[in-house]
Design an enzyme around this catalytic site. Structure first.
Site, PDB file in Angstrom:
ATOM      1  N   SER A   1       0.961  -1.173  -0.085  1.00 36.35           N
ATOM      2  CA  SER A   1      -0.081   0.039  -0.122  1.00 36.35           C
ATOM      3  C   SER A   1       0.747   1.345  -0.016  1.00 36.35           C
ATOM      4  CB  SER A   1      -1.037  -0.037   1.227  1.00 36.35           C
ATOM      5  OG  SER A   1      -1.925   0.933   1.079  1.00 36.35           O
TER       6      SER A   1
ATOM      7  N   ASP B   1      11.123   5.494  -9.607  1.00 34.08           N
ATOM      8  CA  ASP B   1      10.572   5.781 -11.124  1.00 34.08           C
ATOM      9  C   ASP B   1      11.466   7.268 -11.443  1.00 34.08           C
ATOM     10  OD1 ASP B   1       9.371   3.514 -11.797  1.00 34.08           O
ATOM     11  OD2 ASP B   1       7.532   4.739 -11.856  1.00 34.08           O
TER      12      ASP B   1
ATOM     13  N   LYS C   1      -0.576  -4.519  -2.992  1.00 35.41           N
ATOM     14  CA  LYS C   1      -2.023  -3.999  -2.803  1.00 35.41           C
ATOM     15  C   LYS C   1      -2.509  -2.952  -3.601  1.00 35.41           C
ATOM     16  CE  LYS C   1      -4.777  -2.405   1.426  1.00 35.41           C
ATOM     17  NZ  LYS C   1      -4.781  -1.102   0.777  1.00 35.41           N
TER      18      LYS C   1
END
Length: 522
Positions: free
Chosen positions: A371, A382, A396
């Site tokens: 999560s 990224d 999740k």
């Protein structure tokens, strides 16, 4: 007139009478309600609030009749002789295969009437069933809502008033002394003392055994019961008897309560590096991270790099995870969110600058990272702000919103899916590490693979972005390519050792951003 017809007419008459009475009751001013006594009107209001929340916010458009019927079917968990069925536009309630009532189905999107029908169906069941009749209102709510929500997705859930209170305490804080407890050898032992808390100021330390609270022996009443009596109004004091974890000496002390928020940041220096473990995300997390970074930078030895340890971090409050990510990323997107409700479609961008001014970073993850922790890992990965090491995260990747209910409970509903800045779905794939710590490999072997672009198990790191478009066999192989590694004894931590070695070698660290990742192999 045969017996079956007479029974059906009588059942429908009962149904119309009960439902009509309930409609009339709902038009009256709300009565004073005893939470220990079942009340049709209160139950209808409770279910209406829950089902309206599901209808409005759930990520997938729900089928209200199926939600309501599933909730009623759940009552068979209390008494398996109670049953509900839908046929020919009617909802029938039976007990021991004898029909109690039959209700005309409301329109599919008519949440208030489906809620009133449900309350009436529960009421007629309580007349026939001793088990249902003796069940508390909370037992009824929990059973019905667990069954209703269970068909939606695996993360939506109902929290009772007591559980919701505990959830709010974790998110926003509570009035207490700032300790966490665990059971060790059958005794309640302090497992954590929050920095700057009343407990820390009073001298309590990890390992101390709690013997009594305000004169009540607590050695065998359970953690939650202890927490309930340790907590209390701000400004009041609690009297404790403690057995020292080191000397076993028993002493008494008085500790003043005040608002405390669970500590989620634990930082230490590893030579020139800062190792910062993040166990969750709440409104204290960002400030504690800033303080931790300030403390590590204040030492005489310069700070060479940061290891952000998210292993075992199950998540927490999304805005607090965004705020933590924002401490390290100079600019660009941190997270994208998509959901059915307009407010569930968002993009979060970095806008505060890099707190540690470009110092090298490593993020550690494992299958227990879920999560909100996946948000942080993917944002830093990224942005090429950190090298991610470990094993694939849990996956999740969904956002839950909280809907307060009339009984002070909560409905926690999945209302959005999260996407990494590069576009892949965290809910499906999790975060793939840049460096996978394979079981049985040494630090030297793992780093040698990293520096060898011809390694046979290496593919472009951008493959994680395209994972959703890969053929099924390749996608399955990729998702299985970076399994969890057993930690071994407490002195063996392969992922941490790889992180330290990587940060100790600037050339190798830079290579981790340029060469294929050993974790990305179809």
């Amino acid at each position: 007139m045969n017996k079956t017809v007479r029974t059906t007419i009588r059942s429908r008459t009962i149904a119309i009478s009960v439902l009509g009475s309930l409609l009339s009751a709902c038009a009256m001013p709300p009565p004073t309600v005893d939470p220990t006594v079942f009340d049709k009107r209160t139950t209808a209001e409770m279910l209406s609030a829950a089902y309206e929340g599901i209808q409005t916010f759930h990520i997938d458009e729900p089928n209200v009749p199926e939600v309501a019927t599933s909730g009623l079917e759940g009552l068979s968990e209390i008494d398996d002789r109670y049953a509900v069925s839908r046929e020919d536009g009617m909802v029938s309630v039976t007990y021991d295969d004898i029909q109690l009532a039959s209700f005309p189905e409301p329109d599919a999107d008519d949440v208030p009437r489906w809620s009133m029908l449900s309350a009436a169906a529960i009421d007629v069941g309580r007349i026939a069933s001793p088990e249902l009749e003796s069940a508390s209102p909370e037992d009824i709510y929990e059973t019905v809502l667990d069954a209703a929500i269970g068909q939606l997705d695996r993360f939506s859930r109902y929290a009772s008033a007591e559980k919701a209170k505990e959830n709010r305490a974790q998110r926003q804080g509570y009035s207490g002394i700032g300790i966490s407890l665990g059971i060790v050898d059958g005794r309640p032992v302090i497992t954590g003392v929050f920095i700057g808390s009343p407990a820390a100021e009073a001298g309590l330390v990890v390992g101390d055994v709690l013997l009594s609270v305000d004169g009540t022996q607590v050695t065998d009443i359970g953690i939650q019961a202890i927490a309930n009596i340790v907590r209390g109004p701000t400004g009041t004091s609690v009297q404790l008897r403690i057995a020292s974890g080191t000397t076993n000496a028993v002493h008494a002390l008085s500790v003043s309560r005040r608002k405390v928020i669970e500590q989620t940041i634990y930082a230490k220096r590893l030579g020139p590096l800062a190792h910062i473990r993040v166990t969750g995300f709440n409104e204290r997390t960002e400030d504690d991270m800033r303080r931790a970074l300030a403390r590590t930078r204040s030492d005489h030895q310069p700070l060479q790099g940061v290891i952000l340890d998210l292993r075992g971090n199950r998540g927490g409050v999304l805005p607090d995870a965004i705020a933590l990510s924002n401490l390290f990323v100079e600019d660009g997107t941190l997270l994208k969110m998509h959901g059915r409700h307009g407010m569930a479609r968002k993009r979060y961008d970095a806008d505060r600058g890099d707190t540690i001014q470009g110092r090298p970073m490593v993020v550690l993850i494992d299958s227990g990272s879920a999560s909100a922790s996946e948000v942080v890992a993917s944002a830093l990965q990224d942005a090429e702000r950190a090298v991610v090491i470990g094993s694939r995260s849990y996956g999740k990747g969904t956002v839950q919103m909280i809907r307060p209910l009339p009984n002070k409970g909560e409905l926690i509903l999945t209302w959005a899916r999260m996407y990494a800045p590069s576009g892949y779905a965290l809910s499906t794939y999790g975060v793939m590490p840049d460096i996978c710590t394979f079981d049985g490999e040494s630090v030297e072997e793992i780093l040698a693979n990293l520096s060898d672009p011809e390694a046979p198990d290496a593919v472009a790191r951008e493959l994680r972005v395209a994972v959703g478009t890969l053929p099924a066999t390749e996608r399955t192989a990729l998702l299985q390519a970076c399994p969890d590694v057993p930690r071994g004894d407490e002195n063996v931590d392969l992922a941490l050792d790889v992180a330290r070695a990587l940060l100790d070698d600037p050339i190798l660290y830079a290579t981790a951003f340029r060469t294929p990742s050993v974790a990305m192999r179809p």
